[in-house]
Design an enzyme around this catalytic site. Structure first.
Site, PDB file in Angstrom:
ATOM      1  N   CYS A  81       0.837  -1.206   0.000  1.00 13.31           N
ATOM      2  CA  CYS A  81       0.000   0.000   0.000  1.00 13.31           C
ATOM      3  C   CYS A  81       0.872   1.256   0.000  1.00 13.31           C
ATOM      4  CB  CYS A  81      -0.919   0.008   1.223  1.00 13.31           C
ATOM      5  SG  CYS A  81      -2.217  -1.252   1.110  1.00 13.31           S
ATOM      6  N   CYS A 162      -3.208  -0.099  -3.439  1.00 14.14           N
ATOM      7  CA  CYS A 162      -4.002   0.247  -2.265  1.00 14.14           C
ATOM      8  C   CYS A 162      -3.386   1.450  -1.548  1.00 14.14           C
ATOM      9  CB  CYS A 162      -4.123  -0.953  -1.324  1.00 14.14           C
ATOM     10  SG  CYS A 162      -2.552  -1.744  -0.935  1.00 14.14           S
TER      11      CYS A 162
END
Ligand code: AVW
Length: 262
Positions: A81, A162
């Site tokens: 992420c 993400c």
């Protein structure tokens, strides 16, 4: 038959398959897994076979993203992420940036993207080999071997992203920050997982000596903001993000934009 030969020797408008393609792809594959052991076991020979499986015995203007699905599956990679960096119209600068900072990852820095970056390939309708003479140019036909691959790879990368997704755009480009048909707009924004992406953060970078054609509050960026928000993704924007500007300053440290106290 003569007809088959005629179709296979069709002279496409683009360059032919890159010489020594198999050696280059295998070398890049082994190099990546060696330098990035965290990616886990990858079968480089199977990856080459999946590439040939996608394009051999097919008209190179008739290749779909699905044809590359086996290749994408073999190259599966977890993207941490907050590490994704997308781009439009900043091909050279964005890759110089990821090499210098090591903090973020473009598609071309991932396993799949790095194996095929800057390479050309296509097959032929009636033959199990690459066409080294010519391949369809990017815009010669909609479903060509190269554009189908990059659309598949871009969709896979965007889906796997993400947290904060960064996007480096060109503040000095004509025609706005992203083409209507850009991969960013047509593939990457629609592919993002709205439950996983917390923010799409645009960086609009001018050439150090201008012109300043696009910025966070000009038409093309506002239009892109609306498009991103229509896809239910939170949006933010930074003009001339300083770390990128400092990289631009390596070559011309005396320009005003490079001074500590401007
Ligand atoms: P781009 P994108 N003719 O800078 O958002 C030849 O507009 O599309 O950025 N080559 C082309 C053409 C064309 N008409 N259009 C595109 N290309 C090729 C994956 C060419 O190689 C990454 F993750 C050009 O340098 C980025 O976020 C490249 O596509 C995103 O896609 C970029 O065109 C950048 O694609």
């Amino acid at each position: 038959t003569a007809n088959q030969r005629k179709e296979d020797t069709h002279i496409w408008k683009g360059q032919g398959t890159t010489q020594n393609l198999q050696d280059i792809v295998l070398g890049r594959c082994y190099n990546y897994v060696t330098m990035n052991p965290g990616i886990g076991k990858k079968n480089c020979d199977a990856i080459w076979q999946a590439l040939t499986g996608a394009v051999y015995k097919k008209n190179p203007c008739n290749i779909t993203q699905e044809d590359y699905k086996p290749l994408a599956d073999l190259a599966l990679q977890t993207i941490p992420c907050n590490k994704t960096l997308l781009w439009s119209k900043t091909n050279s600068l964005v890759h110089r940036y990821t090499k210098a900072s090591q903090d973020l990852l473009t598609l071309e820095d991932t396993f799949l993207g790095s194996m095929f970056d800057s390479l050309m390939w296509c097959g032929m309708s009636y033959s199990s080999e690459m066409n080294y003479d010519s391949c369809p140019a990017w815009n010669e036909c909609d479903n060509n071997a190269i554009s189908a691959f990059w659309k598949m790879a871009s969709a896979t990368f965007a889906k796997a992203s993400c947290g904060v997704v960064n996007v480096m755009l060109n503040g000095s480009a004509d025609g706005g920050v992203a083409r209507k048909e850009s991969i960013l707009r047509t593939v990457e924004v629609p592919s993002m997982n709205v439950n996983a992406v917390s923010e799409v953060r645009l960086w609009i970078i001018d050439d150090l000596e201008g012109p300043d054609k696009n910025s966070c509050d000009t038409e093309s960026a506002v239009e892109l903001k609306d498009y991103i928000e229509q896809h239910k993704l939170p949006f933010s924007c930074i003009d001339n993000y300083r770390p990128v500007q400092l990289l631009q300053c390596i070559e011309t440290p005396d320009l005003p934009a490079c001074k500590l106290c401007k």
